[in-house]
Each structure stands twice: as C-alpha cells, then as structure tokens.
Motif scaffolding. Structure first.
Motif, PDB file in Angstrom:
ATOM      1  N   PHE A 270       0.841  -1.189   0.000  1.00 11.06           N
ATOM      2  CA  PHE A 270       0.000   0.000   0.000  1.00 11.06           C
ATOM      3  C   PHE A 270       0.877   1.240   0.000  1.00 11.06           C
ATOM      4  O   PHE A 270       2.032   1.218   0.435  1.00 11.06           O
ATOM      5  CB  PHE A 270      -0.983   0.024   1.188  1.00 11.06           C
ATOM      6  N   HIS A 271       0.318   2.323  -0.513  1.00 16.51           N
ATOM      7  CA  HIS A 271       1.040   3.582  -0.527  1.00 16.51           C
ATOM      8  C   HIS A 271       0.080   4.674  -0.075  1.00 16.51           C
ATOM      9  O   HIS A 271      -1.074   4.700  -0.462  1.00 16.51           O
ATOM     10  CB  HIS A 271       1.545   3.892  -1.943  1.00 16.51           C
ATOM     11  N   ILE A 272       0.590   5.570   0.745  1.00 13.76           N
ATOM     12  CA  ILE A 272      -0.254   6.638   1.272  1.00 13.76           C
ATOM     13  C   ILE A 272       0.338   7.973   0.877  1.00 13.76           C
ATOM     14  O   ILE A 272       1.558   8.174   1.009  1.00 13.76           O
ATOM     15  CB  ILE A 272      -0.267   6.573   2.821  1.00 13.76           C
ATOM     16  N   SER A 273      -0.525   8.864   0.409  1.00 15.91           N
ATOM     17  CA  SER A 273      -0.046  10.231   0.301  1.00 15.91           C
ATOM     18  C   SER A 273      -0.907  11.053   1.235  1.00 15.91           C
ATOM     19  O   SER A 273      -2.134  11.035   1.175  1.00 15.91           O
ATOM     20  CB  SER A 273      -0.102  10.667  -1.165  1.00 15.91           C
ATOM     21  N   SER A 274      -0.246  11.677   2.177  1.00 15.33           N
ATOM     22  CA  SER A 274      -0.979  12.341   3.248  1.00 15.33           C
ATOM     23  C   SER A 274      -0.154  13.511   3.755  1.00 15.33           C
ATOM     24  O   SER A 274       1.044  13.599   3.513  1.00 15.33           O
ATOM     25  CB  SER A 274      -1.210  11.327   4.378  1.00 15.33           C
ATOM     26  N   GLY A 275      -0.796  14.406   4.447  1.00 17.68           N
ATOM     27  CA  GLY A 275      -0.094  15.558   5.000  1.00 17.68           C
ATOM     28  C   GLY A 275      -1.123  16.540   5.502  1.00 17.68           C
ATOM     29  O   GLY A 275      -2.327  16.308   5.360  1.00 17.68           O
ATOM     30  N   SER A 276      -0.677  17.675   6.068  1.00 19.14           N
ATOM     31  CA  SER A 276      -1.646  18.593   6.663  1.00 19.14           C
ATOM     32  C   SER A 276      -2.430  19.373   5.614  1.00 19.14           C
ATOM     33  O   SER A 276      -3.481  19.909   5.886  1.00 19.14           O
ATOM     34  CB  SER A 276      -0.950  19.532   7.642  1.00 19.14           C
ATOM     35  N   ALA A 277      -1.924  19.420   4.395  1.00 21.12           N
ATOM     36  CA  ALA A 277      -2.612  20.242   3.394  1.00 21.12           C
ATOM     37  C   ALA A 277      -3.153  19.458   2.211  1.00 21.12           C
ATOM     38  O   ALA A 277      -3.600  20.037   1.234  1.00 21.12           O
ATOM     39  CB  ALA A 277      -1.654  21.335   2.901  1.00 21.12           C
ATOM     40  N   VAL A 278      -3.107  18.109   2.283  1.00 20.57           N
ATOM     41  CA  VAL A 278      -3.637  17.327   1.160  1.00 20.57           C
ATOM     42  C   VAL A 278      -4.700  16.354   1.636  1.00 20.57           C
ATOM     43  O   VAL A 278      -4.735  15.993   2.806  1.00 20.57           O
ATOM     44  CB  VAL A 278      -2.528  16.514   0.436  1.00 20.57           C
ATOM     45  N   VAL A 279      -5.566  15.973   0.706  1.00 20.83           N
ATOM     46  CA  VAL A 279      -6.562  14.945   1.025  1.00 20.83           C
ATOM     47  C   VAL A 279      -5.843  13.603   1.026  1.00 20.83           C
ATOM     48  O   VAL A 279      -5.206  13.250   0.028  1.00 20.83           O
ATOM     49  CB  VAL A 279      -7.681  14.927  -0.040  1.00 20.83           C
ATOM     50  N   PRO A 280      -5.923  12.860   2.141  1.00 17.30           N
ATOM     51  CA  PRO A 280      -5.215  11.573   2.182  1.00 17.30           C
ATOM     52  C   PRO A 280      -5.724  10.627   1.096  1.00 17.30           C
ATOM     53  O   PRO A 280      -6.918  10.470   0.909  1.00 17.30           O
ATOM     54  CB  PRO A 280      -5.559  11.021   3.565  1.00 17.30           C
ATOM     55  N   THR A 281      -4.786  10.056   0.373  1.00 12.31           N
ATOM     56  CA  THR A 281      -5.122   9.132  -0.705  1.00 12.31           C
ATOM     57  C   THR A 281      -4.315   7.847  -0.507  1.00 12.31           C
ATOM     58  O   THR A 281      -3.122   7.912  -0.213  1.00 12.31           O
ATOM     59  CB  THR A 281      -4.748   9.736  -2.071  1.00 12.31           C
ATOM     60  N   ALA A 282      -4.989   6.718  -0.659  1.00 10.91           N
ATOM     61  CA  ALA A 282      -4.300   5.435  -0.493  1.00 10.91           C
ATOM     62  C   ALA A 282      -4.389   4.618  -1.764  1.00 10.91           C
ATOM     63  O   ALA A 282      -5.415   4.600  -2.433  1.00 10.91           O
ATOM     64  CB  ALA A 282      -4.933   4.643   0.650  1.00 10.91           C
ATOM     65  N   THR A 283      -3.288   3.975  -2.099  1.00  9.95           N
ATOM     66  CA  THR A 283      -3.295   2.976  -3.166  1.00  9.95           C
ATOM     67  C   THR A 283      -3.008   1.642  -2.493  1.00  9.95           C
ATOM     68  O   THR A 283      -2.055   1.534  -1.722  1.00  9.95           O
ATOM     69  CB  THR A 283      -2.189   3.265  -4.194  1.00  9.95           C
ATOM     70  N   VAL A 284      -3.852   0.661  -2.735  1.00 14.64           N
ATOM     71  CA  VAL A 284      -3.698  -0.638  -2.077  1.00 14.64           C
ATOM     72  C   VAL A 284      -3.665  -1.742  -3.123  1.00 14.64           C
ATOM     73  O   VAL A 284      -4.438  -1.714  -4.081  1.00 14.64           O
ATOM     74  CB  VAL A 284      -4.859  -0.904  -1.085  1.00 14.64           C
ATOM     75  N   VAL A 285      -2.759  -2.691  -2.919  1.00 19.54           N
ATOM     76  CA  VAL A 285      -2.713  -3.868  -3.782  1.00 19.54           C
ATOM     77  C   VAL A 285      -2.970  -5.115  -2.935  1.00 19.54           C
ATOM     78  O   VAL A 285      -2.288  -5.343  -1.935  1.00 19.54           O
ATOM     79  CB  VAL A 285      -1.352  -3.998  -4.496  1.00 19.54           C
ATOM     80  N   LEU A 286      -3.975  -5.868  -3.330  1.00 16.56           N
ATOM     81  CA  LEU A 286      -4.274  -7.142  -2.673  1.00 16.56           C
ATOM     82  C   LEU A 286      -4.155  -8.248  -3.713  1.00 16.56           C
ATOM     83  O   LEU A 286      -4.329  -7.991  -4.902  1.00 16.56           O
ATOM     84  CB  LEU A 286      -5.705  -7.187  -2.146  1.00 16.56           C
ATOM     85  N   THR A 287      -3.875  -9.471  -3.239  1.00 20.63           N
ATOM     86  CA  THR A 287      -4.012 -10.591  -4.174  1.00 20.63           C
ATOM     87  C   THR A 287      -5.156 -11.463  -3.714  1.00 20.63           C
ATOM     88  O   THR A 287      -5.397 -11.615  -2.518  1.00 20.63           O
ATOM     89  CB  THR A 287      -2.740 -11.456  -4.270  1.00 20.63           C
ATOM     90  N   ARG A 288      -5.852 -11.993  -4.699  1.00 24.56           N
ATOM     91  CA  ARG A 288      -6.945 -12.923  -4.417  1.00 24.56           C
ATOM     92  C   ARG A 288      -6.774 -14.085  -5.375  1.00 24.56           C
ATOM     93  O   ARG A 288      -6.838 -13.895  -6.592  1.00 24.56           O
ATOM     94  CB  ARG A 288      -8.285 -12.223  -4.637  1.00 24.56           C
ATOM     95  N   ALA A 289      -6.530 -15.262  -4.812  1.00 23.61           N
ATOM     96  CA  ALA A 289      -6.289 -16.470  -5.613  1.00 23.61           C
ATOM     97  C   ALA A 289      -5.283 -16.196  -6.733  1.00 23.61           C
ATOM     98  O   ALA A 289      -5.510 -16.517  -7.892  1.00 23.61           O
ATOM     99  CB  ALA A 289      -7.600 -16.994  -6.184  1.00 23.61           C
ATOM    100  N   GLY A 290      -4.173 -15.559  -6.382  1.00 19.75           N
ATOM    101  CA  GLY A 290      -3.110 -15.319  -7.341  1.00 19.75           C
ATOM    102  C   GLY A 290      -3.318 -14.103  -8.224  1.00 19.75           C
ATOM    103  O   GLY A 290      -2.405 -13.674  -8.933  1.00 19.75           O
ATOM    104  N   GLU A 291      -4.511 -13.524  -8.173  1.00 21.55           N
ATOM    105  CA  GLU A 291      -4.801 -12.379  -9.036  1.00 21.55           C
ATOM    106  C   GLU A 291      -4.469 -11.092  -8.286  1.00 21.55           C
ATOM    107  O   GLU A 291      -4.786 -10.934  -7.111  1.00 21.55           O
ATOM    108  CB  GLU A 291      -6.296 -12.405  -9.393  1.00 21.55           C
ATOM    109  N   ARG A 292      -3.819 -10.175  -8.997  1.00 19.86           N
ATOM    110  CA  ARG A 292      -3.393  -8.932  -8.371  1.00 19.86           C
ATOM    111  C   ARG A 292      -4.481  -7.875  -8.563  1.00 19.86           C
ATOM    112  O   ARG A 292      -4.933  -7.627  -9.690  1.00 19.86           O
ATOM    113  CB  ARG A 292      -2.092  -8.472  -9.042  1.00 19.86           C
ATOM    114  N   LEU A 293      -4.943  -7.271  -7.476  1.00 21.15           N
ATOM    115  CA  LEU A 293      -6.006  -6.279  -7.538  1.00 21.15           C
ATOM    116  C   LEU A 293      -5.484  -4.954  -7.000  1.00 21.15           C
ATOM    117  O   LEU A 293      -4.840  -4.920  -5.968  1.00 21.15           O
ATOM    118  CB  LEU A 293      -7.201  -6.715  -6.679  1.00 21.15           C
ATOM    119  N   GLU A 294      -5.759  -3.874  -7.707  1.00 23.55           N
ATOM    120  CA  GLU A 294      -5.240  -2.583  -7.260  1.00 23.55           C
ATOM    121  C   GLU A 294      -6.332  -1.527  -7.308  1.00 23.55           C
ATOM    122  O   GLU A 294      -7.128  -1.482  -8.237  1.00 23.55           O
ATOM    123  CB  GLU A 294      -4.074  -2.168  -8.162  1.00 23.55           C
TER     124      GLU A 294
END
Ligand SMILES: [Zn+2]
Length: 518
Positions: free
Chosen positions: A396-420
C-alpha cells in the motif's frame, strides 16, 4: 468426591462470547478450549448448539478434540434444544447437557407466561429427557436469586430426583450482595432434602461489581461449582472472573480451605489469549491479570518490594505465569532458537505454521531489532489463528499531510490475481479502508478501531484491532501487527475480511442467532 473440592465451570465460550461485539470463529474457539484444558478447568461450556449452525459446529469440534475436561452444551428446557445439544457433544470424552428455565416470578409472568406448576413440570421433564442421553445433566434455574426460595427449593429438589447431577443457582442479573447470596445458598441447601445427591453450583453476574465476591460467599456457604469466565467477560458487566476466584482461594486458603485443579501458572497466558481473540482488552488495573496488577510505580513501594516482596505483594507474579519481560531474540536468531523460545512459552508450532510465524518474526525483527516475549506472543497468537487467506495484503502507498486529502493505493491478491485500487479518505486509515472496500466489494461497516502498543518504546509493535459488522449484524474481529501503524491497520482490516470469507465458505454466516442468558 472430596467435599473440599471446588469445580471450575468455564463459560467463556458461551456466556463470555455473548459479550457485545465479541464473535469467535471455530478456530478461535478451539484454541481457547485447548488453553482452558491446559489451565485445568473441570468443565468447558462450549456453546449453545441450537443458537446457530456456527455455534453447533464449534461445540462439535471442541467435543471431538478436547480430552481431559467435561464439555457442556446449553439447551433450553425443551426436547429440540436438548436433542441438538446432545448431537453436538455426544463425541466428547465426558459430555454434559446443561438445561435451564427461569424460576423467578418476574420471568414466569413476562418472559415465559407460565405458572409455577407448569415451569416445575417442564424442568423435570427436560432433565428426565436429557438423562436419556447421559447421566451428566446440569440444571440451571435462570434468575434463581430473584426467585421465591421455597419455590426454587421445590424445583431443585424435583430436578435432583429427576436425575440432575449439578444444580446451578445463577444471579442472572447481578443483583445480590455477598452476605445475602451466601445466606441464600445456605438456606436453599437446607430446604433441599436430597441436596447430597447433586453438586450445588453458582453463576454470578457482575452488574454491581460483586460477581467474584458473591461466588466466594457461595463457596463458603457450600457451593462446590463456580461458573465463571476468563477476564470476567460476558453480557453487560460480565461474569465472575475465573482468575480472581482462583487466586482468592489460593492466596486466602486459610479461610477457604478448598482444593481445585486449576494450574495457576497458565492464568496469564489464558487471559492474554482470550483478550487477543475477543478483542476485549483487559483494563490495566484489573485484579490479577491487569497490566498494572504487579507494577510498583511508587518509589516507596519499589524500595519495599526490592528489599522483600512481601512488603507490598500478596501474590508472586510467577504464580500466574507472569515472567519478567526479557529480551530474548533478535534478527540473527534462527528457526531453532525461535521454536525453542515458543516452546518455553507453551506453544508447539510445527510445519507450515512454524514457518509462517518465523517469517513474520524475521520481518519484524529486521525492523525492530529486538523481539521480547510479549512481542513473540502477539506474533504467535496472530499467526496460529490466521484463517485461510482469501485476500493477502501485498502493498500500500499513502499520500498524506496537513494540506492534502489523504489518498491510499492498495494492492491485494486474491487467488493469485493482483487487484489494485486507490481511494481518498478523511484520514490515511480511512483512505486505506475505502480502497480495500472497493477491492473486495465489502459492504459491512467498521464499528470499532483500536490501536495499542504491545511493548514500550518508539519502536514498539503496534497492534490494531478492528470490528467489522456484516449486513446481517454479525461481528468479525480482525487484528494486525506491525511497527508501522498504517500497515497494522491495513492488516487488521484484511484479517477481518478474511474471517468473514472463511465463515461464508463454511456456510456458517446465514441463519438467525438465538440469544439466551442464564
Ligand atoms: Zn450468565
């Protein structure tokens, strides 16, 4: 049987599991049952089989595996409940059917809408019916303490005649005070002519903080079985805490003069396990097992304890299995040292489980340097109870700070498949959870989030506990562990979702849950 012997009936898995927000899956219930066996409880009340398919399956799994303790199942005073209870426990080494009906006028009038005569007849019939399956039958008179004592004595006498081997007298609503409850038990026993043919048991609730005191008063008045839970968990203010009753009997043995089979050295580990799996934290000032129970902060006390422990300590912490928190392992420790230390802590891990726990240990040791026993326990509890993973957190990656809207990118795998997926949120944790919801199609809602530091210091392991409620209102507890709180948060959420998927796969999520209290 020795009349000095006190029998411990643990209902953590039945009454304790009815605590608001607590929901244990089969794996977790089995693990607790194994630990209760090591603790030496006489009876494990494994559940209420007719309540739901999940309850039934858990009771059956416990009955099949556990040896060395009686396995009890709860049933209302009717044939259907009793049939179902028996079906679940019949393979136990020592099965017990625990049937109950209310005896107080207020319950008769408003809950059952039955006369005293009808309830008496139903109780006797239920006990006789249960005795066709096993001689080991316990009868509970729900709300006994608020019942008319002469009527209660009549019911108790009749169910003993019908074959009940244990008669339980609950203070279902936690209303009694110790002197009163002791006198009640004494008087009741006197009014029951066949009292010597059954064990008298008590079951106290803690609404006024008196559950343990009432149980102890009942012991002095002749009760031979106490029903209790680990850490005192249970509905509302909870049940009598097993560890407190045990340590009172032990520490003040000159007063009580009772024997019991509990292995006190297993108390601390049991408390931790139950707390970890239920997500119900133990308050720091809780008697016996609270974090501060043996901590001496005041300088005068510290000085006294260093010179002689007895100055301010009435119990030796080692008696409950609490050992000094020593740093034992580091990032260079090998599989062998890891496994040895786990064995010393009471965990036998083999094969895949050992490998997974070791990998997790290495990851954490690389970041943290030194891993204490406390850290190890948390790693192991997390790993051995991990359900098969539908989703695995990859990145996962987070972009956050006092002046930005927090945004997350998350990668999960499900049965070998990569989901983002990516998502914005009110904060970084919220953003991560929203991204995970998008990835998994989760429609349940987060009802609880808690962050705890496992040990002290800036590099402490963070442990996040979440409770997720699905559409049907069922709760799933997830835990995540990391030196990074955002990662721990993400892991906890994925863990809860995996538990949900696990129960769905077992087909245990459907159906109404029947709730009953004794
Ligand atoms: Zn209860």
């Amino acid at each position: 049987m020795s009349s000095n012997r006190i029998y411990f009936f643990d209902t953590t898995l039945r009454d304790g599991e009815q605590s608001p927000g607590v929901s244990l899956n089969i794996k977790e219930k089995l693990e607790i049952a194994r630990q209760l066996t090591r603790l030496g409880v006489d009876v494990i009340e494994a559940g209420f089989p007719i309540a739901s398919p999940g309850d039934f399956a858990a009771v059956q799994a416990i009955a099949r595996e556990i040896r060395g303790a009686t396995i009890a199942a709860l049933a209302r005073a009717n044939q259907l409940d009793i049939d179902r209870a028996w079906e679940a426990i019949r393979e136990a080494e020592e099965p017990r059917i625990h049937t109950f009906i209310a005896t107080s006028d207020i319950h008769l009038q408003y809950k059952l809408q039955k006369s005293r005569e009808e309830v008496l007849a139903q109780a006797v019939e239920a006990v006789k019916y249960a005795c066709r399956y096993t001689p080991n039958v316990e009868f509970s008179a729900e709300d006994a303490f608020r019942s008319d004592i002469d009527y209660l004595a009549q019911v108790v006498t009749a169910v003993i005649d019908a074959g009940a081997k244990v008669v339980n007298i609950p203070d279902t609503v936690g209303y009694a005070t110790p002197e009163e409850f002791g006198a009640f038990i004494r008087e009741l026993r006197e009014k029951v002519p066949n009292r010597d043919q059954a064990i008298f048991s008590v079951h106290c609730h803690n609404d006024l903080g008196l559950a343990v005191a009432n149980s102890l008063a009942a012991i002095l008045a002749g009760a031979q079985q106490v029903e209790c839970t680990i850490n005192g968990i249970g509905e509302r203010a909870g049940n009598a805490a097993l560890e407190e009753i045990v340590m009172a009997l032990y520490t003040r043995r000159s007063i009580f003069q009772k024997e019991f089979r509990i292995v006190t050295e297993e108390i601390y580990r049991t408390s931790r396990l139950v707390s970890a799996l239920t997500g119900m934290k133990v308050q720091p000032n809780k008697a016996v097992v609270g974090k501060n129970a043996f901590a001496h902060e005041s300088g005068i006390h510290q000085d006294g304890v260093l010179k002689n422990r007895a100055t301010y300590e009435i119990m030796n912490p080692e008696l409950i299995g609490l050992h000094k928190n020593t740093i034992v392992l580091g990032k260079h420790s090998g599989r062998h040292a890891f496994r040895d230390r786990l064995q010393q802590l009471g965990y036998q891990l083999e094969g895949e489980q050992l490998e997974q726990a070791f990998q997790r240990f290495k990851e954490l040791a690389d970041r943290k340097g030194e891993i204490s026993d406390e850290d190890l326990l948390v790693i192991v509890e997390g790993e051995i109870l991990r359900v098969p993973e539908t989703y695995t957190l990859e990145y996962f990656h987070i972009s956050s700070g006092s002046a930005v809207v927090p945004t997350a990118t998350v990668v999960l795998t499900r049965a070998g498949e990569r989901l983002e997926e990516a998502a914005c949120g009110d904060g970084p944790v919220d953003a991560i959870y929203k991204a995970i919801d998008k990835l998994t199609g989760n429609t349940g809602c987060l009802v609880h989030y808690a962050l705890n530091a496992v040990t002290g210091g800036k590099d402490a392991l963070g442990e996040v506990t979440v409770r997720l409620k699905d559409d049907k209102g069922k709760i799933f507890v997830g835990r995540g562990l990391s030196t990074d709180v955002l990662e721990a948060s993400a892991r906890a959420y994925v863990d809860a979702l995996n538990k949900l998927e696990y129960e769905r796969a077992l087909g245990l999520v459907n159906g109404e849950q029947v709730r009953e209290s004794v």
